[in-house]
Design a protein around this motif. Structure first.
Motif, PDB file in Angstrom:
ATOM      1  N   GLU A  56       0.847  -1.193   0.000  1.00 54.85           N
ATOM      2  CA  GLU A  56       0.000   0.000   0.000  1.00 54.85           C
ATOM      3  C   GLU A  56       0.887   1.249   0.000  1.00 54.85           C
ATOM      4  OE1 GLU A  56      -3.827   2.102   2.172  1.00 54.85           O
ATOM      5  OE2 GLU A  56      -3.112   0.159   2.918  1.00 54.85           O
ATOM      6  N   LEU A  57       0.517   2.193  -0.831  1.00 52.69           N
ATOM      7  CA  LEU A  57       1.235   3.461  -0.932  1.00 52.69           C
ATOM      8  C   LEU A  57       0.502   4.529  -0.134  1.00 52.69           C
ATOM      9  CD1 LEU A  57       1.832   3.437  -4.794  1.00 52.69           C
ATOM     10  CD2 LEU A  57       3.414   2.710  -3.001  1.00 52.69           C
ATOM     11  N   GLU A  58       1.256   5.461   0.408  1.00 55.33           N
ATOM     12  CA  GLU A  58       0.637   6.586   1.102  1.00 55.33           C
ATOM     13  C   GLU A  58       0.136   7.577   0.057  1.00 55.33           C
ATOM     14  OE1 GLU A  58       1.793  10.062   4.307  1.00 55.33           O
ATOM     15  OE2 GLU A  58       2.991   8.227   4.230  1.00 55.33           O
ATOM     16  N   LYS A  59      -1.139   7.909   0.157  1.00 56.21           N
ATOM     17  CA  LYS A  59      -1.704   8.890  -0.764  1.00 56.21           C
ATOM     18  C   LYS A  59      -1.341  10.296  -0.297  1.00 56.21           C
ATOM     19  CE  LYS A  59      -5.852   8.442  -2.338  1.00 56.21           C
ATOM     20  NZ  LYS A  59      -7.317   8.299  -2.468  1.00 56.21           N
ATOM     21  N   PRO A  60      -1.152  11.225  -1.215  1.00 55.98           N
ATOM     22  CA  PRO A  60      -0.949  12.618  -0.806  1.00 55.98           C
ATOM     23  C   PRO A  60      -2.146  13.078   0.034  1.00 55.98           C
ATOM     24  CG  PRO A  60      -0.528  12.341  -3.146  1.00 55.98           C
ATOM     25  CD  PRO A  60      -1.124  11.052  -2.665  1.00 55.98           C
ATOM     26  N   PRO A  61      -1.916  13.894   1.066  1.00 59.66           N
ATOM     27  CA  PRO A  61      -2.998  14.293   1.982  1.00 59.66           C
ATOM     28  C   PRO A  61      -4.247  14.828   1.291  1.00 59.66           C
ATOM     29  CG  PRO A  61      -0.896  14.999   2.860  1.00 59.66           C
ATOM     30  CD  PRO A  61      -0.631  14.447   1.476  1.00 59.66           C
ATOM     31  N   VAL A  62      -4.086  15.645   0.277  1.00 58.88           N
ATOM     32  CA  VAL A  62      -5.259  16.217  -0.389  1.00 58.88           C
ATOM     33  C   VAL A  62      -6.094  15.121  -1.063  1.00 58.88           C
ATOM     34  CG1 VAL A  62      -4.105  16.741  -2.584  1.00 58.88           C
ATOM     35  CG2 VAL A  62      -6.060  18.117  -1.850  1.00 58.88           C
ATOM     36  N   LEU A  63      -5.445  14.060  -1.539  1.00 56.45           N
ATOM     37  CA  LEU A  63      -6.166  12.952  -2.163  1.00 56.45           C
ATOM     38  C   LEU A  63      -6.655  11.941  -1.126  1.00 56.45           C
ATOM     39  CD1 LEU A  63      -3.932  12.370  -5.302  1.00 56.45           C
ATOM     40  CD2 LEU A  63      -6.069  13.676  -5.127  1.00 56.45           C
ATOM     41  N   ALA A  64      -5.917  11.771  -0.041  1.00 59.09           N
ATOM     42  CA  ALA A  64      -6.316  10.841   1.015  1.00 59.09           C
ATOM     43  C   ALA A  64      -7.653  11.264   1.625  1.00 59.09           C
ATOM     44  CB  ALA A  64      -5.234  10.761   2.083  1.00 59.09           C
ATOM     45  N   ALA A  65      -7.926  12.558   1.650  1.00 60.47           N
ATOM     46  CA  ALA A  65      -9.181  13.056   2.219  1.00 60.47           C
ATOM     47  C   ALA A  65     -10.399  12.550   1.438  1.00 60.47           C
ATOM     48  CB  ALA A  65      -9.165  14.577   2.239  1.00 60.47           C
ATOM     49  N   ARG A  66     -10.191  12.119   0.208  1.00 62.46           N
ATOM     50  CA  ARG A  66     -11.289  11.610  -0.629  1.00 62.46           C
ATOM     51  C   ARG A  66     -11.595  10.140  -0.364  1.00 62.46           C
ATOM     52  NH1 ARG A  66      -9.110  13.806  -6.474  1.00 62.46           N
ATOM     53  NH2 ARG A  66      -8.932  15.988  -5.883  1.00 62.46           N
ATOM     54  N   GLY A  67     -10.748   9.477   0.431  1.00 64.68           N
ATOM     55  CA  GLY A  67     -10.911   8.047   0.659  1.00 64.68           C
ATOM     56  C   GLY A  67     -10.192   7.256  -0.413  1.00 64.68           C
ATOM     57  N   GLY A  68     -10.395   5.951  -0.402  1.00 65.22           N
ATOM     58  CA  GLY A  68      -9.715   5.087  -1.356  1.00 65.22           C
ATOM     59  C   GLY A  68      -8.333   4.719  -0.876  1.00 65.22           C
ATOM     60  N   CYS A  69      -7.606   3.988  -1.714  1.00 64.10           N
ATOM     61  CA  CYS A  69      -6.247   3.568  -1.379  1.00 64.10           C
ATOM     62  C   CYS A  69      -5.505   3.205  -2.658  1.00 64.10           C
ATOM     63  CB  CYS A  69      -6.257   2.398  -0.387  1.00 64.10           C
ATOM     64  SG  CYS A  69      -7.431   1.096  -0.742  1.00 64.10           S
ATOM     65  N   TRP A  70      -4.180   3.179  -2.549  1.00 65.48           N
ATOM     66  CA  TRP A  70      -3.310   2.884  -3.693  1.00 65.48           C
ATOM     67  C   TRP A  70      -2.388   1.730  -3.331  1.00 65.48           C
ATOM     68  CZ3 TRP A  70      -0.967   8.361  -5.085  1.00 65.48           C
ATOM     69  CH2 TRP A  70      -1.981   9.205  -5.508  1.00 65.48           C
ATOM     70  N   HIS A 122      -4.901   2.109  -8.294  1.00 65.30           N
ATOM     71  CA  HIS A 122      -5.514   3.099  -7.420  1.00 65.30           C
ATOM     72  C   HIS A 122      -6.995   2.748  -7.289  1.00 65.30           C
ATOM     73  CE1 HIS A 122      -2.329   6.417  -8.429  1.00 65.30           C
ATOM     74  NE2 HIS A 122      -1.787   5.285  -8.009  1.00 65.30           N
ATOM     75  N   PHE A 123      -7.521   2.899  -6.100  1.00 64.20           N
ATOM     76  CA  PHE A 123      -8.926   2.608  -5.831  1.00 64.20           C
ATOM     77  C   PHE A 123      -9.581   3.877  -5.326  1.00 64.20           C
ATOM     78  CE2 PHE A 123      -6.535  -1.220  -5.679  1.00 64.20           C
ATOM     79  CZ  PHE A 123      -7.305  -2.086  -6.437  1.00 64.20           C
ATOM     80  N   GLY A 124     -10.519   4.380  -6.115  1.00 64.73           N
ATOM     81  CA  GLY A 124     -11.207   5.624  -5.784  1.00 64.73           C
ATOM     82  C   GLY A 124     -12.643   5.360  -5.379  1.00 64.73           C
ATOM     83  N   VAL A 125     -13.101   6.110  -4.388  1.00 70.26           N
ATOM     84  CA  VAL A 125     -14.453   5.960  -3.868  1.00 70.26           C
ATOM     85  C   VAL A 125     -15.454   6.574  -4.840  1.00 70.26           C
ATOM     86  CG1 VAL A 125     -16.013   6.599  -1.983  1.00 70.26           C
ATOM     87  CG2 VAL A 125     -13.653   5.900  -1.490  1.00 70.26           C
ATOM     88  N   GLU A 126     -16.480   5.800  -5.116  1.00 66.06           N
ATOM     89  CA  GLU A 126     -17.561   6.241  -5.993  1.00 66.06           C
ATOM     90  C   GLU A 126     -18.882   5.935  -5.288  1.00 66.06           C
ATOM     91  OE1 GLU A 126     -18.805   4.712 -10.272  1.00 66.06           O
ATOM     92  OE2 GLU A 126     -16.841   5.692 -10.256  1.00 66.06           O
ATOM     93  N   LYS A 127     -19.655   6.991  -4.981  1.00 64.86           N
ATOM     94  CA  LYS A 127     -20.904   6.805  -4.235  1.00 64.86           C
ATOM     95  C   LYS A 127     -21.848   5.840  -4.940  1.00 64.86           C
ATOM     96  CE  LYS A 127     -20.917  11.173  -1.785  1.00 64.86           C
ATOM     97  NZ  LYS A 127     -21.589  12.442  -1.549  1.00 64.86           N
ATOM     98  N   GLU A 128     -21.990   5.976  -6.227  1.00 66.43           N
ATOM     99  CA  GLU A 128     -22.880   5.104  -7.014  1.00 66.43           C
ATOM    100  C   GLU A 128     -22.046   3.982  -7.622  1.00 66.43           C
ATOM    101  OE1 GLU A 128     -26.165   5.590  -6.931  1.00 66.43           O
ATOM    102  OE2 GLU A 128     -25.816   7.373  -5.699  1.00 66.43           O
ATOM    103  N   PHE A 129     -21.379   3.201  -6.784  1.00 70.91           N
ATOM    104  CA  PHE A 129     -20.446   2.167  -7.215  1.00 70.91           C
ATOM    105  C   PHE A 129     -21.127   1.075  -8.038  1.00 70.91           C
ATOM    106  CE2 PHE A 129     -18.717  -2.100  -6.321  1.00 70.91           C
ATOM    107  CZ  PHE A 129     -17.490  -1.979  -6.935  1.00 70.91           C
ATOM    108  N   VAL A 130     -20.471   0.745  -9.145  1.00 71.86           N
ATOM    109  CA  VAL A 130     -20.826  -0.420  -9.955  1.00 71.86           C
ATOM    110  C   VAL A 130     -19.502  -1.098 -10.300  1.00 71.86           C
ATOM    111  CG1 VAL A 130     -21.841  -1.238 -12.105  1.00 71.86           C
ATOM    112  CG2 VAL A 130     -22.868   0.702 -10.927  1.00 71.86           C
ATOM    113  N   ALA A 131     -19.392  -2.379  -9.973  1.00 75.28           N
ATOM    114  CA  ALA A 131     -18.148  -3.102 -10.242  1.00 75.28           C
ATOM    115  C   ALA A 131     -17.861  -3.141 -11.731  1.00 75.28           C
ATOM    116  CB  ALA A 131     -18.249  -4.524  -9.693  1.00 75.28           C
ATOM    117  N   ALA A 132     -16.570  -3.102 -12.077  1.00 68.06           N
ATOM    118  CA  ALA A 132     -16.131  -3.211 -13.477  1.00 68.06           C
ATOM    119  C   ALA A 132     -16.140  -4.692 -13.850  1.00 68.06           C
ATOM    120  CB  ALA A 132     -14.742  -2.611 -13.646  1.00 68.06           C
ATOM    121  N   ARG A 133     -17.230  -5.162 -14.450  1.00 67.24           N
ATOM    122  CA  ARG A 133     -17.384  -6.575 -14.783  1.00 67.24           C
ATOM    123  C   ARG A 133     -16.795  -6.905 -16.150  1.00 67.24           C
ATOM    124  NH1 ARG A 133     -18.549  -9.654 -10.903  1.00 67.24           N
ATOM    125  NH2 ARG A 133     -19.548 -11.158 -12.248  1.00 67.24           N
TER     126      ARG A 133
END
Length: 131
Positions: free
Chosen positions: A41-55, A64-75
């Protein structure tokens, strides 16, 4: 016949691929990508870490994994991950309870598909040896 001007830019590789996750799914992603796959796991820059997710990084690859409120898996859409030791990875995933689906339709490569715990499709490829 048209003359095409040489571009003043070039492509030098892929920095990362981003997949979506629902809010609060970081621990599931950490367990799979960090725990099962052994990525770092990589440390996200603080401004991006505030958005959630992880790298994560494995070798030269970053996911990179970004938070999406209306999540739909990439099938269908997916990252194609070049690896070494495809049989060992397939065995490890299977032993970890992850289904592995082999596909022999990509010339010059052995490959399989698997899904992360959120349903995102992953393709793992290893070039076949050349004689």
């Amino acid at each position: 016949m048209s003359t095409k001007e040489e571009p003043q830019y070039s492509f030098n590789g892929l920095h990362h691929t981003q997949l979506a996750i629902p809010p609060g799914a970081e621990d599931q992603i950490r367990a799979f990508y960090g725990g099962i796959l052994g990525m770092v796991e990589l440390e996200k820059p603080p401004v991006l870490a505030a958005r959630g997710g992880c790298w994560f990084r494995g070798g030269a690859l970053e996911l990179h994994f970004g938070v999406e409120k209306e999540f739909v898996a990439a099938r269908k859409a997916h990252p194609g991950l070049l690896i070494s030791g495809i049989d060992a990875l397939a065995k490890h995933l299977t032993e970890s309870g992850v289904d592995v689906n082999w596909d022999d339709t990509f010339p010059g490569h052995r490959r399989f598909y698997a899904f992360d715990p959120l349903g995102n499709r992953l393709e793992f490829l290893e070039p076949e040896p050349t004689d």
